[in-house]
Design an enzyme around this catalytic site. Structure first.
Site, PDB file in Angstrom:
ATOM      1  N   ARG A   1      13.573 -18.595 -25.407  1.00  0.00           N
ATOM      2  CA  ARG A   1      13.228 -19.834 -24.708  1.00  0.00           C
ATOM      3  C   ARG A   1      11.849 -19.635 -24.094  1.00  0.00           C
ATOM      4  O   ARG A   1      11.439 -18.506 -23.797  1.00  0.00           O
ATOM      5  CB  ARG A   1      14.243 -20.140 -23.606  1.00  0.00           C
ATOM      6  CG  ARG A   1      15.674 -20.329 -24.089  1.00  0.00           C
ATOM      7  CD  ARG A   1      16.601 -20.563 -22.908  1.00  0.00           C
ATOM      8  NE  ARG A   1      17.977 -20.795 -23.321  1.00  0.00           N
ATOM      9  CZ  ARG A   1      18.903 -19.848 -23.446  1.00  0.00           C
ATOM     10  NH1 ARG A   1      18.590 -18.591 -23.157  1.00  0.00           N
ATOM     11  NH2 ARG A   1      20.131 -20.138 -23.831  1.00  0.00           N
TER      12      ARG A   1
ATOM     13  N   LYS B   1      19.862 -17.778 -19.468  1.00  0.00           N
ATOM     14  CA  LYS B   1      20.500 -18.732 -18.573  1.00  0.00           C
ATOM     15  C   LYS B   1      21.698 -18.097 -17.877  1.00  0.00           C
ATOM     16  O   LYS B   1      22.469 -17.371 -18.489  1.00  0.00           O
ATOM     17  CB  LYS B   1      20.961 -19.968 -19.358  1.00  0.00           C
ATOM     18  CG  LYS B   1      19.828 -20.880 -19.799  1.00  0.00           C
ATOM     19  CD  LYS B   1      20.372 -22.138 -20.444  1.00  0.00           C
ATOM     20  CE  LYS B   1      19.264 -23.122 -20.790  1.00  0.00           C
ATOM     21  NZ  LYS B   1      19.795 -24.357 -21.404  1.00  0.00           N
TER      22      LYS B   1
ATOM     23  N   HIS C   1      10.136 -25.276 -27.985  1.00  0.00           N
ATOM     24  CA  HIS C   1      11.567 -25.031 -28.177  1.00  0.00           C
ATOM     25  C   HIS C   1      11.963 -25.149 -29.650  1.00  0.00           C
ATOM     26  O   HIS C   1      12.943 -24.520 -30.082  1.00  0.00           O
ATOM     27  CB  HIS C   1      12.393 -26.011 -27.338  1.00  0.00           C
ATOM     28  CG  HIS C   1      13.795 -25.552 -27.105  1.00  0.00           C
ATOM     29  ND1 HIS C   1      14.095 -24.416 -26.367  1.00  0.00           N
ATOM     30  CD2 HIS C   1      14.988 -26.052 -27.522  1.00  0.00           C
ATOM     31  CE1 HIS C   1      15.401 -24.247 -26.328  1.00  0.00           C
ATOM     32  NE2 HIS C   1      15.967 -25.218 -27.029  1.00  0.00           N
TER      33      HIS C   1
ATOM     34  N   ARG D   1      12.259 -21.842 -31.335  1.00  0.00           N
ATOM     35  CA  ARG D   1      13.550 -21.161 -31.150  1.00  0.00           C
ATOM     36  C   ARG D   1      14.569 -21.697 -32.156  1.00  0.00           C
ATOM     37  O   ARG D   1      15.321 -20.926 -32.760  1.00  0.00           O
ATOM     38  CB  ARG D   1      14.021 -21.379 -29.711  1.00  0.00           C
ATOM     39  CG  ARG D   1      15.410 -20.858 -29.388  1.00  0.00           C
ATOM     40  CD  ARG D   1      15.634 -21.011 -27.889  1.00  0.00           C
ATOM     41  NE  ARG D   1      17.036 -21.030 -27.498  1.00  0.00           N
ATOM     42  CZ  ARG D   1      17.762 -19.953 -27.249  1.00  0.00           C
ATOM     43  NH1 ARG D   1      17.231 -18.750 -27.389  1.00  0.00           N
ATOM     44  NH2 ARG D   1      19.024 -20.059 -26.871  1.00  0.00           N
TER      45      ARG D   1
ATOM     46  N   HIS E   1      23.744 -17.805 -26.680  1.00  0.00           N
ATOM     47  CA  HIS E   1      24.639 -18.947 -26.494  1.00  0.00           C
ATOM     48  C   HIS E   1      25.988 -18.471 -25.957  1.00  0.00           C
ATOM     49  O   HIS E   1      26.544 -17.488 -26.445  1.00  0.00           O
ATOM     50  CB  HIS E   1      24.872 -19.683 -27.817  1.00  0.00           C
ATOM     51  CG  HIS E   1      23.710 -20.485 -28.266  1.00  0.00           C
ATOM     52  ND1 HIS E   1      23.534 -20.908 -29.580  1.00  0.00           N
ATOM     53  CD2 HIS E   1      22.634 -20.971 -27.590  1.00  0.00           C
ATOM     54  CE1 HIS E   1      22.424 -21.610 -29.690  1.00  0.00           C
ATOM     55  NE2 HIS E   1      21.854 -21.660 -28.495  1.00  0.00           N
TER      56      HIS E   1
ATOM     57  N   TYR F   1      23.373 -25.283 -36.098  1.00  0.00           N
ATOM     58  CA  TYR F   1      22.408 -24.866 -37.105  1.00  0.00           C
ATOM     59  C   TYR F   1      23.005 -24.903 -38.507  1.00  0.00           C
ATOM     60  O   TYR F   1      22.277 -25.021 -39.493  1.00  0.00           O
ATOM     61  CB  TYR F   1      21.872 -23.473 -36.773  1.00  0.00           C
ATOM     62  CG  TYR F   1      21.108 -23.476 -35.480  1.00  0.00           C
ATOM     63  CD1 TYR F   1      19.856 -24.070 -35.394  1.00  0.00           C
ATOM     64  CD2 TYR F   1      21.662 -22.932 -34.317  1.00  0.00           C
ATOM     65  CE1 TYR F   1      19.164 -24.117 -34.190  1.00  0.00           C
ATOM     66  CE2 TYR F   1      20.977 -22.978 -33.115  1.00  0.00           C
ATOM     67  CZ  TYR F   1      19.736 -23.568 -33.064  1.00  0.00           C
ATOM     68  OH  TYR F   1      19.062 -23.617 -31.878  1.00  0.00           O
TER      69      TYR F   1
END
Length: 304
Positions: A159, A182, A250, A253, A276, A285
């Site tokens: 990110r 995150k 982004h 990524r 994730h 994806y």
């Protein structure tokens, strides 16, 4: 204004999220807004303020009234789904603390919405972007910096906040980087030779000292590089190359994940590399890969 009891309960839940669940400040702020709006509506809708006991009185009809109110003021299905998720999280915590049955709230159905698919660049477009991004800078060291940042985004799937969060301790990234993503979640990502070389070239060219505890990527005045500068550089580059507006930092990524999947990478590994929490997020994806396959099929077999 919500009652003091509800306000205290909300702050208690947010503190719980921040301290025990390691939620980021941005996440906590979003949850506060979602739940506060819900509590304000419910308090007015039911016509009385009896502290947290009001939550136990909520029916499925009340939940539908709130959702209709939110849609009526223009909230989209995706945003409403997120708000409902926040409300359910708060309710679970409060029900566990106060000992009431939260079935009515938890059984409210989330509005359906079509999840937006990631919009990655093609491999050729990504290569072209890497070759062109350095042309946007007036100073050689700034050009080297921009190449290093963009290469990390595409080559490591970072990110933008993660790339700009690197410190002088990662000035020589070696073969892997330990990334704090995150919610404070850590992951280790491999560093390709091209990314390692790009970072080293920037470090050699940078005119500022890069202590181990200070930001690695600097602005022209020596402060931490602002993500808006990276976005602006990407914008100039995509205009020069004729790439779509979706070619943002982004998107690199997304491109990292999609290109790995197309090369035979498995979803679990890609999930770990991206950081994730849920495999369902990574599975988006797969849809992108399928959509591209169908485009190729349509071009090869046009309908007559």
């Amino acid at each position: 204004m919500i009652s003091p009891g509800l306000a205290d309960a909300l702050e208690g839940w947010l503190t719980h999220l921040g301290s025990l669940d390691n939620a980021s400040d941005a996440t906590v702020t979003a949850y506060r807004g979602d739940v506060l709006g819900f509590l304000e509506f419910i308090q007015g809708h039911l016509g009385h303020a009896t502290g947290t006991a009001i939550i136990a009185e909520i029916t499925l009809r009340d939940m539908r009234a709130w959702m209709a109110h939110e849609r009526g003021r223009g909230l989209g299905a995706r945003s409403l789904a997120r708000a409902l998720s926040s409300v359910k999280g708060f309710t679970r915590w409060l029900a566990s603390r106060d000992g009431f049955e939260p079935t009515a709230i938890l059984s409210a159905r989330s509005p359906k919405y079509r999840r937006k698919l990631p919009r990655p660049l093609s491999v050729d477009a990504a290569h072209a972007l890497l070759e062109t991004v350095e042309m946007q800078a007036r100073e050689p060291w700034v050009a080297a910096r921009d190449v290093a940042v963009v290469t990390l985004l595409w080559g490591c799937g970072l990110r933008i906040s993660e790339a700009l969060g690197l410190t002088g301790a990662q000035a020589d990234p070696g073969t892997a980087l330990r990334i704090v993503g995150k919610g404070g979640k850590e992951r280790v990502v491999p560093v390709l030779p091209a990314a390692r070389d790009a970072v080293r070239a920037y470090v050699c060219a940078c005119p500022f000292d890069l202590p181990t505890d200070a930001p690695l990527f600097r602005g022209v005045r020596g402060g931490k590089l602002n993500p808006r500068i990276v976005a602006k550089t990407m914008e100039q580059t995509r205009l020069q190359l004729g790439l779509p507006a979706s070619a943002t930092p982004h998107a690199l990524r997304h491109s990292f994940a999609t290109h790995l999947l197309g090369a035979g990478g498995d979803l679990r590994t890609i999930q770990e590399l991206l950081g994730h929490n849920s495999l369902s997020t990574t599975q988006a994806y797969t849809a992108v890969d399928t959509a591209r396959l169908m485009e190729v099929y349509e071009r090869a077999h046009p309908r007559g």
